[in-house]
Design a protein around this motif. Structure first.
Motif, mmCIF file in Angstrom:
data_model
loop_
_atom_site.group_PDB
_atom_site.id
_atom_site.type_symbol
_atom_site.label_atom_id
_atom_site.label_comp_id
_atom_site.label_asym_id
_atom_site.label_seq_id
_atom_site.Cartn_x
_atom_site.Cartn_y
_atom_site.Cartn_z
ATOM 1 N N LEU A 36 0.865 -1.166 0.000
ATOM 2 C CA LEU A 36 0.000 0.000 0.000
ATOM 3 C C LEU A 36 0.907 1.223 0.000
ATOM 4 N N GLU A 37 0.627 2.134 -0.921
ATOM 5 C CA GLU A 37 1.476 3.321 -0.949
ATOM 6 C C GLU A 37 0.973 4.311 0.089
ATOM 7 N N ALA A 38 1.742 4.520 1.122
ATOM 8 C CA ALA A 38 1.304 5.385 2.203
ATOM 9 C C ALA A 38 1.772 6.820 1.991
ATOM 10 N N GLY A 68 5.190 10.150 10.671
ATOM 11 C CA GLY A 68 4.316 9.942 9.523
ATOM 12 C C GLY A 68 5.012 10.490 8.295
ATOM 13 N N GLU A 104 2.391 1.310 12.556
ATOM 14 C CA GLU A 104 2.342 0.277 11.527
ATOM 15 C C GLU A 104 3.634 -0.537 11.552
ATOM 16 N N ILE A 114 3.475 0.276 2.838
ATOM 17 C CA ILE A 114 3.091 -0.617 3.922
ATOM 18 C C ILE A 114 2.755 -1.973 3.310
ATOM 19 N N ARG A 145 -1.653 -6.640 5.034
ATOM 20 C CA ARG A 145 -1.863 -7.702 6.000
ATOM 21 C C ARG A 145 -2.106 -9.027 5.297
ATOM 22 N N ASN A 205 -8.941 -5.732 14.202
ATOM 23 C CA ASN A 205 -8.761 -6.598 13.037
ATOM 24 C C ASN A 205 -7.303 -6.787 12.666
ATOM 25 N N MET A 234 -6.461 -10.631 12.602
ATOM 26 C CA MET A 234 -6.167 -11.015 11.228
ATOM 27 C C MET A 234 -7.430 -11.190 10.386
ATOM 28 N N ASP A 271 -3.644 9.727 12.123
ATOM 29 C CA ASP A 271 -2.567 8.927 11.536
ATOM 30 C C ASP A 271 -2.692 8.901 10.017
ATOM 31 N N LYS A 272 -2.005 9.821 9.379
ATOM 32 C CA LYS A 272 -2.135 9.919 7.920
ATOM 33 C C LYS A 272 -1.499 8.723 7.227
ATOM 34 N N LEU A 273 -0.429 8.229 7.827
ATOM 35 C CA LEU A 273 0.304 7.131 7.198
ATOM 36 C C LEU A 273 -0.586 5.900 7.043
ATOM 37 N N ARG A 274 -1.483 5.697 8.015
ATOM 38 C CA ARG A 274 -2.251 4.462 8.003
ATOM 39 C C ARG A 274 -3.574 4.601 7.286
ATOM 40 N N VAL A 277 -4.127 4.554 4.207
ATOM 41 C CA VAL A 277 -4.202 3.523 3.163
ATOM 42 C C VAL A 277 -4.546 2.168 3.758
ATOM 43 N N VAL A 278 -4.029 1.942 4.958
ATOM 44 C CA VAL A 278 -4.301 0.651 5.599
ATOM 45 C C VAL A 278 -5.784 0.579 5.961
ATOM 46 N N GLU A 285 -7.801 -0.060 2.876
ATOM 47 C CA GLU A 285 -7.675 -1.451 2.442
ATOM 48 C C GLU A 285 -8.555 -2.372 3.298
ATOM 49 N N GLU A 286 -8.498 -2.148 4.623
ATOM 50 C CA GLU A 286 -9.277 -2.990 5.536
ATOM 51 C C GLU A 286 -10.768 -2.750 5.331
ATOM 52 N N MET A 309 -11.984 -4.508 2.296
ATOM 53 C CA MET A 309 -12.102 -5.941 2.536
ATOM 54 C C MET A 309 -13.353 -6.257 3.344
#
Lengths: 569, 192
Positions: free
Chosen positions: A5-7, A55, A368, A385, A388, B72, B76, B101-104, B106-107, B110-111, B114
């Motif tokens: 994932l491009e963060a 960040g 992360e 990142i 998962r 999650n 997992m 949290d800007k970095l996350r 994207v995470v 994605e979650e 899903m």
């Protein structure tokens, strides 16, 4: 689908870093890991800085006087998140920052100057009147004798000065004891005595004079010192220093070796070219990226396990431990081919990126765990990142199968059977050995027998390719068996061949026919009379034999059909 | 079921059991949010990272909410959370994202994708409440930026709502949970 994932992608971050110049650490103990970056400044500039990113945003920067050779973050206490410190190695000192504030400066011990040089300066310091010309002559002679590398910077500076400036320079320095400054070449850390996180780590320093110093994390005093006699350039560490941990050292000339606590350096080998970077694998080995474009895998004892060619020039190498999948991957930064991800020697993924990446770091960033930070040659900062759900197993399942004979089998060690077997082996070692030896001898004997049989057979058949064709003529009970013999090889057949007929319930005439020399590819007809003795059908075996060989070369069986009743006419 | 129960049911007096699943990345403040709904004397003072799954039950207006907190990242898979609520319908979902949290981001995206593609969630009209938590932090993102960053405008078959909150003080939580209960009531009224 990409596994990453491009963060963050900040093309104009203005960061310039080399391998070893990045680290991730929770600097203030608040649970948020930051990226610490040794920025060497754009090419040609002297403005070196330590920058800290939270960040994607820079939060602080610290000017450095000398360009740093590496940045490492570590903890000084076990289980204490607030004990994190950042160590920056630059010049002859290690600057330690706590909470990104200067905390401690460790200076490398000075090296003694050459005794002759010291003698000259000492004498000059004792003199009432300074004689610059004699001093210059003496030092000139010494320079010719020893070469510039063994002289102190003071002498070199003095000799490079203009004649009329030398006097004031010598006057200024002649009474100060002569020392030769050391320089730091590499810096890393090794866990001290705990596998828990966070755990205190020892600082490992490599110097230009060829020493390796291991510093205590609390007092920053030298715990252990090793003399290598060649300057280390790259370090990697594995395990616990107070346990069975070791430091892998690579010199500028490609020498690679390890140091364990309490023993001297053990050289593995010399790499064909200087190394770019080293990454430790969780399976206790290490991978080394070499400047000739290869990636070499070593076992923990220094045995070269594999080596692969990498397309493009290698710029950096880091290991990507993915404990969830039980993997220990390698990320290789290349020019023009992106970041290539390897699982051992198998290429599993490529991370595409706009510019070549000069420094890589994988670790915990913010919250992360699986972030990779990349600094490009153009000064950009990129963070990705690992998903998962990323699965590196699908692609290489086939290639893994093919290499399974070289890799270790994962056999569970403590099964019931295994234990029984071990006990039995211990109790009856002699018997087991004898049985094994017996079986082994027998196996060898059987193999030898088979081999010799095969050889002799081959000799007999291979040199005599002869076909045998048989026909039965007549209505019976008097038959004629016609045999056509053809030599299908290109040479003449061997002599001493004969045909032997063995018959049941049949009279055969002649029983034995000596064969002439058979020319190549000429069918030779022979005729044998066979009379059935009774009313039932007969059987004639025709054997082609050689006189010296008891075994027949070819066997055919001819069946003579039962004869019709004689008609009374 | 006695006559009185039926009567109470008809009149809508009886409290309904509703399951709410709370999903978010680690350290986004899920347990802290739920702590806010408890009565004063039940609240925990120290909130430790949730390992696995927590179920809390409490009454709010017309419903007995049982709220499951699921991390999650730790677990997992959201499958566990869904199987923990066997008494489907599983009418509501609260998704917490850290606004700071800007970095996350994207995470989280994605979650979320899903989760929305999960067979138990995909085809159903489950109201989703997004809490942009930690709005008190100086570098937190606004809800508008979060909607754009997470691509929430793509969710068309489900009612959703986003709210900036601060779980430490409880700011913004009341209007958010009111929206959720309104949505759940609508579902029940439509069913009847």
């Amino acid at each position: 689908m990409s596994r990453w994932l491009e963060a963050l992608w900040e093309p104009s971050a203005g960061l310039f870093s080399l391998p070893g110049g990045l680290d991730m650490l929770d600097i203030s103990g608040d649970g948020d890991a930051r990226l610490i970056c040794a920025d060497l400044g754009p090419v040609g500039s002297d403005s070196t800085k330590i920058r800290v990113y939270k960040g994607g945003d820079q939060i602080t920067e610290h000017n450095m006087i000398e360009p740093p050779c590496g940045v490492v973050g570590f903890y000084t206490e076990n289980g204490e998140h607030r004990s994190s410190v950042v160590a920056v190695g630059a010049g002859a000192s290690v600057y330690i920052f706590k909470n990104m504030r200067p905390f401690f400066k460790y200076c490398l011990p000075h090296i003694d100057a050459h005794p002759k040089e010291r003698e000259i300066w000492h004498k000059c310091g004792l003199d009432e009147e300074l004689n610059v010309l004699t001093l210059a002559d003496d030092l000139e002679l010494l320079l010719k004798e020893l070469g510039a590398t063994f002289l102190s910077p003071r002498t070199l500076k003095f000799l490079s000065l203009d004649n009329n400036l030398r006097l004031s320079f010598a006057e200024q320095y002649r009474r100060i004891p002569l020392v030769k400054a050391n320089a730091l070449t590499a810096i890393t850390i090794i866990r001290r005595d705990s596998w828990n996180d966070p755990a205190s780590s020892c600082l490992i320093l490599g110097t230009e004079a060829g020493e390796v110093l291991v510093l205590d994390p609390r007092a920053f005093s030298v715990m252990d010192k090793y003399i290598l006699e060649w300057p280390p350039a790259i370090f990697a560490s594995c395990g616990l220093w107070t346990g069975d941990g070791y430091i892998i050292i690579i010199g500028r000339d490609g020498k690679i070796g390890t140091i364990r606590r309490g023993s001297s350096v053990k050289l593995w080998e010399t790499l064909p070219a200087p190394a770019v970077a080293i990454a430790v694998l969780t399976s206790q080995g290490a991978a080394v990226a070499v400047m000739d474009g290869t990636l070499v895998g070593f076992s923990k004892t220094g045995i070269k396990l594999w080596h692969i060619n990498i397309p493009g020039i290698i710029l950096d190498l880091v290991s990507l431990p993915v404990p969830q999948n039980g993997l220990s991957l390698l990320a290789v930064s290349t020019v023009g081919y992106g970041i290539r991800i390897y699982d051992g020697k198998h290429h599993v993924d490529t991370v595409k990126i706009m510019e070549p990446v000069s420094a890589l770091k994988y670790g915990r960033m913010g919250q992360e765990e699986r972030t990779i930070a990349m600094v490009t040659v153009g000064g950009g900062l990129c963070m990705k990142i690992l998903k998962r759900t990323a699965d590196f197993n699908t692609n290489n399942s086939i290639s893994n199968l093919s290499s399974s004979n070289t890799s270790k089998f994962s056999i569970p060690k403590k099964t019931r059977l295994f234990i029984d077997q071990t006990i039995r082996e211990r109790a009856e070692a002699k018997k087991i050995h004898n049985t094994f030896q017996q079986g082994f001898l027998r196996l060898r004997l059987t193999t030898a027998k088979q081999a010799s049989e095969h050889l002799s057979e081959n000799q007999a058949l291979g040199s005599n390719p002869i076909t045998l064709e048989t026909n039965v003529l007549g209505l019976g009970p008097n038959y004629m068996i016609r045999i056509i013999i053809t030599n299908i090889s290109e040479d003449l057949s061997s002599t001493e061949l004969y045909i032997l007929c063995r018959a049941e319930d049949t009279d055969v005439n002649p029983r034995v026919i000596d064969l002439p020399l058979l020319p190549s590819a000429v069918p030779i007809p022979l005729a044998i009379n066979a009379n059935l003795k009774g009313q039932i059908s007969g059987k004639v075996k025709i054997l082609l034999c050689k006189k010296s060989n008891p075994k027949p070369l070819v066997i055919t069986t001819v069946i003579l059909p039962a004869a019709e009743e004689d008609f009374e006419i | 079921m006695g006559l009185f129960d039926r009567l109470a049911n008809l009149l809508g007096l009886r409290k309904k059991e509703v399951n709410v699943l709370v999903v978010g990345l680690n350290n986004s403040g899920k347990s802290t949010v739920i702590n806010n709904f408890k009565r004063e004397d039940d609240r925990c003072i120290d909130i430790v990272p949730t390992v696995g799954f927590n179920v809390e039950k409490f009454a709010y207006k017309f419903f007995n909410l049982s709220i499951g907190v699921l991390d999650n990242i730790l677990f997992m898979s959201i499958d566990t959370g869904i199987t923990h609520f066997p008494s489907l319908p599983f009418p509501s979902l609260t998704r917490i994202c850290t606004a700071s949290d800007k970095l996350r981001l994207v995470v989280v995206k994605e979650e979320l994708d899903m989760l929305l593609q999960h067979p138990d969630v995909a085809g159903r009209k489950i109201p989703i409440l997004f809490l942009a938590n930690k709005m008190d932090l100086p570098d937190s993102l606004t809800t508008v930026k979060l909607v754009a960053g997470l691509g929430l405008e793509r969710i068309q078959n489900k009612p959703w709502h986003i709210r900036a909150t601060n779980a430490l003080t409880g700011e913004g939580l009341q209007p958010a949970i009111e929206w959720l209960t309104d949505q759940i009531r609508d579902i029940y009224i439509n069913k009847r």
